[in-house]
Scaffold this motif. Structure first.
Motif, PDB file in Angstrom:
ATOM      1  N   ALA A   1       0.903  -1.074   0.033  1.00 23.62           N
ATOM      2  CA  ALA A   1       0.032   0.048  -0.034  1.00 23.62           C
ATOM      3  C   ALA A   1       0.993   1.431  -0.099  1.00 23.62           C
ATOM      4  O   ALA A   1       1.651   1.516   0.780  1.00 23.62           O
ATOM      5  CB  ALA A   1      -0.918   0.059   1.213  1.00 23.62           C
ATOM      6  N   ASP A   2       0.774   2.140  -1.057  1.00 20.06           N
ATOM      7  CA  ASP A   2       1.470   3.416  -0.988  1.00 20.06           C
ATOM      8  C   ASP A   2       0.591   4.505  -0.681  1.00 20.06           C
ATOM      9  O   ASP A   2      -0.261   4.543  -1.186  1.00 20.06           O
ATOM     10  CB  ASP A   2       1.982   3.651  -2.510  1.00 20.06           C
ATOM     11  CG  ASP A   2       2.782   2.497  -3.159  1.00 20.06           C
ATOM     12  OD1 ASP A   2       3.834   2.037  -2.402  1.00 20.06           O
ATOM     13  OD2 ASP A   2       2.869   1.987  -4.277  1.00 20.06           O
ATOM     14  N   ILE A   3       0.946   5.171   0.405  1.00 22.00           N
ATOM     15  CA  ILE A   3       0.573   6.426   0.936  1.00 22.00           C
ATOM     16  C   ILE A   3       0.668   7.535  -0.320  1.00 22.00           C
ATOM     17  O   ILE A   3       1.683   7.917  -0.579  1.00 22.00           O
ATOM     18  CB  ILE A   3       1.014   6.712   1.969  1.00 22.00           C
ATOM     19  CG1 ILE A   3       0.389   5.693   3.274  1.00 22.00           C
ATOM     20  CG2 ILE A   3       0.131   8.176   2.668  1.00 22.00           C
ATOM     21  CD1 ILE A   3       1.143   6.142   4.570  1.00 22.00           C
ATOM     22  N   VAL A   4      -0.443   7.969  -0.792  1.00 20.97           N
ATOM     23  CA  VAL A   4      -0.417   9.158  -1.689  1.00 20.97           C
ATOM     24  C   VAL A   4      -0.977  10.362  -1.143  1.00 20.97           C
ATOM     25  O   VAL A   4      -0.515  11.632  -1.992  1.00 20.97           O
ATOM     26  CB  VAL A   4      -1.353   8.840  -3.096  1.00 20.97           C
ATOM     27  CG1 VAL A   4      -0.770   7.623  -3.777  1.00 20.97           C
ATOM     28  CG2 VAL A   4      -2.624   8.415  -3.085  1.00 20.97           C
ATOM     29  N   TYR A   5      -1.370  10.227  -0.087  1.00 25.53           N
ATOM     30  CA  TYR A   5      -1.952  11.694   0.470  1.00 25.53           C
ATOM     31  C   TYR A   5      -2.101  11.165   2.081  1.00 25.53           C
ATOM     32  O   TYR A   5      -2.608  10.513   2.247  1.00 25.53           O
ATOM     33  CB  TYR A   5      -3.147  12.197   0.022  1.00 25.53           C
ATOM     34  CG  TYR A   5      -3.559  13.677   0.730  1.00 25.53           C
ATOM     35  CD1 TYR A   5      -2.934  14.750   0.465  1.00 25.53           C
ATOM     36  CD2 TYR A   5      -4.736  13.475   1.645  1.00 25.53           C
ATOM     37  CE1 TYR A   5      -3.459  15.954   1.200  1.00 25.53           C
ATOM     38  CE2 TYR A   5      -4.914  14.553   2.417  1.00 25.53           C
ATOM     39  CZ  TYR A   5      -4.355  15.732   2.181  1.00 25.53           C
ATOM     40  OH  TYR A   5      -4.779  17.122   2.859  1.00 25.53           O
ATOM     41  N   GLU A   6      -1.821  12.297   3.059  1.00 32.57           N
ATOM     42  CA  GLU A   6      -2.014  12.362   4.374  1.00 32.57           C
ATOM     43  C   GLU A   6      -2.424  13.682   4.803  1.00 32.57           C
ATOM     44  O   GLU A   6      -1.888  14.781   4.673  1.00 32.57           O
ATOM     45  CB  GLU A   6      -0.672  11.645   5.065  1.00 32.57           C
ATOM     46  CG  GLU A   6      -0.930  11.685   6.490  1.00 32.57           C
ATOM     47  CD  GLU A   6       0.246  10.956   7.316  1.00 32.57           C
ATOM     48  OE1 GLU A   6       0.248  10.735   8.511  1.00 32.57           O
ATOM     49  OE2 GLU A   6       1.453  10.685   7.056  1.00 32.57           O
ATOM     50  N   ASP A   7      -3.338  13.468   5.866  1.00 30.58           N
ATOM     51  CA  ASP A   7      -3.776  14.866   6.218  1.00 30.58           C
ATOM     52  C   ASP A   7      -4.065  14.579   7.877  1.00 30.58           C
ATOM     53  O   ASP A   7      -4.696  13.659   8.262  1.00 30.58           O
ATOM     54  CB  ASP A   7      -5.238  15.096   5.902  1.00 30.58           C
ATOM     55  CG  ASP A   7      -5.488  16.815   6.002  1.00 30.58           C
ATOM     56  OD1 ASP A   7      -5.696  16.896   7.427  1.00 30.58           O
ATOM     57  OD2 ASP A   7      -5.816  17.544   5.253  1.00 30.58           O
TER      58      ASP A   7
END
Length: 208
Positions: free
Chosen positions: A32-38
């Protein structure tokens, strides 16, 4: 995505009920590649563009979904939760930007098959119902007015399916992309929602 070899999901990395990630997962693996984090808002209802190169999603509190259904909605104003926006990001994590703005709570985006427009639900001081935005011009048109949610553009492009609060529960409807031809599909004594189209646009599936 369009090729069927990846899917997108949300993750909870930090301090619920706030903070989330958007992840692209390679099918058949645990990669799983994180493409956005908030860290201060939640990521809600991601949706691929038809070409599979970008991902639309909601950004906001979405308290009912992320706080174990512990949020209280005593009046319509409680649903706004300080507002929420629709954002878009490239599938590789670049190019993030929010495409909606204002005081309303926006969510559940779904792209048209032509990849040029998307439908989403909105509620707040600027009105409630379904809206369609042109991604290039950012022009927004009103599709419906009322307590409507979970819009999904048909793979054929001819209809938009959504759930509407009617006669004390949720029922499933369709509407043409120009706002005409509203048609009720379900009549059960219960909540009908969380729908999906078949790939050819001939059938739907839903939870009741």
């Amino acid at each position: 995505n369009a090729a069927g070899d990846k899917f997108v999901q949300t993750g909870r990395p930090s301090n619920p009920p706030l903070g989330a990630t958007l992840q692209v997962v390679t099918a058949g693996t645990n990669k799983a590649d994180i493409v956005y984090e908030d860290k201060t808002r939640n990521v809600m209802a991601p949706s691929w563009t038809p070409a599979g190169d970008r991902i639309l999603f909601g950004l906001g509190t979405y308290n009912l979904f992320f706080n174990g259904l512990n949020g209280l909605l005593l009046k319509n104003g409680d649903r706004i939760e300080g507002g929420a926006q629709i954002a878009i990001v490239n599938a590789d994590g670049t190019g993030f930007h929010e495409v909606t703005s204002g005081v309303n709570n926006n969510g559940f985006p779904s792209m048209a098959p032509d990849g040029k427009r998307f439908v989403y639900r909105s509620f707040g001081p600027d009105g409630e119902g379904l809206r369609v935005m042109d991604l290039e011009s950012k022009a927004v048109t009103t599709l419906t007015e009322g307590y409507d949610n979970f819009p999904l553009w048909s793979p054929r492009g001819d209809l938009i399916m959504f759930s509407r609060q009617a006669q004390g529960d949720y029922e499933i409807y369709t509407v043409k992309p120009d706002g005409t031809g509203v048609k009720r599909l379900t009549f059960s004594k219960g909540n009908d929602a969380h729908m999906s189209w078949s790939p050819d646009g001939e059938f739907i599936v839903w939870a009741s």
